[in-house]
Design an enzyme around this catalytic site. Structure first.
Site, PDB file in Angstrom:
ATOM      1  N   PRO A 253      -5.691  39.383   7.980  1.00 59.68           N
ATOM      2  CA  PRO A 253      -5.257  38.959   9.318  1.00 59.68           C
ATOM      3  C   PRO A 253      -6.339  39.200  10.355  1.00 59.68           C
ATOM      4  O   PRO A 253      -7.194  40.066  10.198  1.00 59.68           O
ATOM      5  CB  PRO A 253      -4.028  39.830   9.582  1.00 59.68           C
ATOM      6  CG  PRO A 253      -4.245  41.051   8.750  1.00 59.68           C
ATOM      7  CD  PRO A 253      -4.960  40.578   7.520  1.00 59.68           C
ATOM      8  N   CYS A 261     -16.430  24.156   9.702  1.00 58.71           N
ATOM      9  CA  CYS A 261     -15.694  23.454   8.639  1.00 58.71           C
ATOM     10  C   CYS A 261     -14.183  23.455   8.828  1.00 58.71           C
ATOM     11  O   CYS A 261     -13.563  22.398   8.958  1.00 58.71           O
ATOM     12  CB  CYS A 261     -16.044  24.058   7.287  1.00 58.71           C
ATOM     13  SG  CYS A 261     -17.758  23.787   6.795  1.00 58.71           S
TER      14      CYS A 261
END
Length: 435
Positions: A253, A261
């Site tokens: 997280p 990308c």
């Protein structure tokens, strides 16, 4: 082999250097004369571990060269790689204008036996269109293949020379054989060379990035739930990661993904789906969650200071979108900096590699510090936005003495909450209880 690589961006430069390092003669082409001159001197414009050394070595042994002369590079080449930029357009789809321009220019000069390979990330159907364009422009059948890249910034050299798989999309066994020979030195450990249609190869690249982005957005959403429910996302991550169907990769997280990308490819795939009348519900959610996650640090800082940031000094460690790169495209740190400046705060930053790129954006609006500890001087809080190793084991006493108040907002969960509390810090992380 004699290889031409059109485009010296991240993908083109890494690919060209690695192909040269395996014994091929490679000519890399770019329209930017100043960039070509610098590369010809061995000066690499991006930070990628090992790349500059590889470029310099292959320049020295004359297996690698750089030029602005597109036609001269194309004429002798057995394999021509297209690695030009395909940026996101206003509608979210990939902008292929640079690609079409190159194809048109090189068509009359391609060797009859050359294989033209798209390395750029392009929408499904691009290979087919290039094939049709070349047939119309040359009045003959041309070999056109797709060879998507799966390079991680910060580990691109390793990813190229030790790929977990090589994907090629071809229309003939001949094209497959030529590319198989080209990649043979990198597949000595029997990792697969996957041959498929060009459409499947183009789709593979988008699906891979979209799925990885989905994992990141999913764990970030679960982290936000953990905070409200009193759970610890690190415990939850361990609890699910040992399931062999899930694994640990991309389940860390944080404050959202960035880079060149994931954001672009998720939106491009979504745009492709919409063009075909398919509603991309998951892709839209992935992008929306990521956009929202970049606000998490802002919300924590605002809440701690009661929304009164004017006159405060905030230190930031980490500007690149991930460690081991100087890439700041869509970096979460920039979203935070924008908010702090708009709120009247003073911002002091450090990053081992990305500061020059950030200076181009903010100039003197932000204070840039050569050492991470310098950024803490008289700061009211520290925000950690990139998980560089430089930040993982700091001198805690020095940190506490430099900060005006010992407050740390950790957007990458580098430290343990209980230990931070015992050291006297007010500590905020992502998906874990505040201490």
């Amino acid at each position: 082999m004699e290889i031409a690589v059109v485009g010296t961006g991240y993908v083109g430069l890494v690919s060209g250097a690695c192909f040269a390092d395996s014994g091929n003669h490679v000519t890399c082409v770019d329209i930017d004369a100043a960039k070509v001159e610098a590369l010809s001197r061995g000066e690499v414009p991006i930070y990628e571990p090992g790349l500059e050394e590889m470029v310099k070595h292959n320049l020295l042994v004359r297996r690698l060269q750089f030029t602005t002369d597109l036609i001269a590079a194309i004429k002798p080449a057995e394999v021509v790689y297209l690695a030009v930029g395909t940026p996101q357009g206003d509608d979210g789809a990939a902008d292929l204008s640079a690609l079409w321009k190159v194809v048109t220019e090189i068509a009359p000069h391609l060797r009859e036996d050359a294989v033209l390979v798209t390395k750029s990330t392009v929408p499904v159907g691009t290979n087919a269109r290039i094939y049709s364009m070349l047939k119309e422009l040359t009045r003959r059948e041309c070999e056109v293949a797709s060879n998507p890249e799966f390079l991680k910034e910060g580990a691109a050299i390793d990813d190229f020379v030790k790929p977990d798989r090589v994907v090629v999309g071809v229309r003939s066994e001949r094209a497959a054989d030529i590319l198989r020979q080209l990649y043979e030195p990198f597949l000595r450990t029997e990792n697969p060379f996957l041959v498929m249609t060009p459409e499947s190869a183009e789709m593979t690249k988008y699906v891979a990035n979209a799925l990885l982005a989905t994992k990141i957005s999913f764990i970030n959403e679960m982290a936000n739930l953990c905070e409200r429910m009193g759970g610890d996302i690190n415990d939850v991550r361990r609890g699910i990661g040992h399931d062999s169907r899930i694994g640990f990769a991309f389940l860390f997280p944080g404050v959202g993904y960035g880079g060149s990308c994931f954001p672009k490819d998720v939106r491009a795939l979504s745009a492709m789906a919409e063009d075909l009348g398919v509603e991309p519900r998951i892709l839209r959610a992935v992008d929306a969650v990521n956009t929202s996650q970049k606000q998490v640090m802002i919300e924590k800082v605002d809440q701690h200071f009661g929304g009164k940031l004017a006159g405060k000094t905030i230190a930031i460690w980490g500007l690149a979108f991930k460690p081991r790169t100087d890439d700041i495209r869509e970096a979460p740190a920039l979203v935070l900096i924008d908010h702090l400046l708009e709120s009247g705060a003073k911002v002091q930053v450090h990053d081992p590699e990305a500061m020059e790129n950030v200076k181009k954006v903010y100039c003197d609006k932000v204070t840039f510090c050569d050492l991470e500890m310098q950024a803490l001087a008289q700061a009211d809080a520290l925000c950690i936005m990139t998980e560089w190793n430089d930040y993982k084991r700091p001198n805690w006493d020095e940190m506490a003495s430099l900060l005006r108040s010992p407050v740390v907002f950790d957007g990458r969960n580098l430290y343990e909450p209980e230990r931070m509390q015992s050291r006297g810090f007010t500590y905020y992380s992502v998906g874990r209880p505040k201490v």
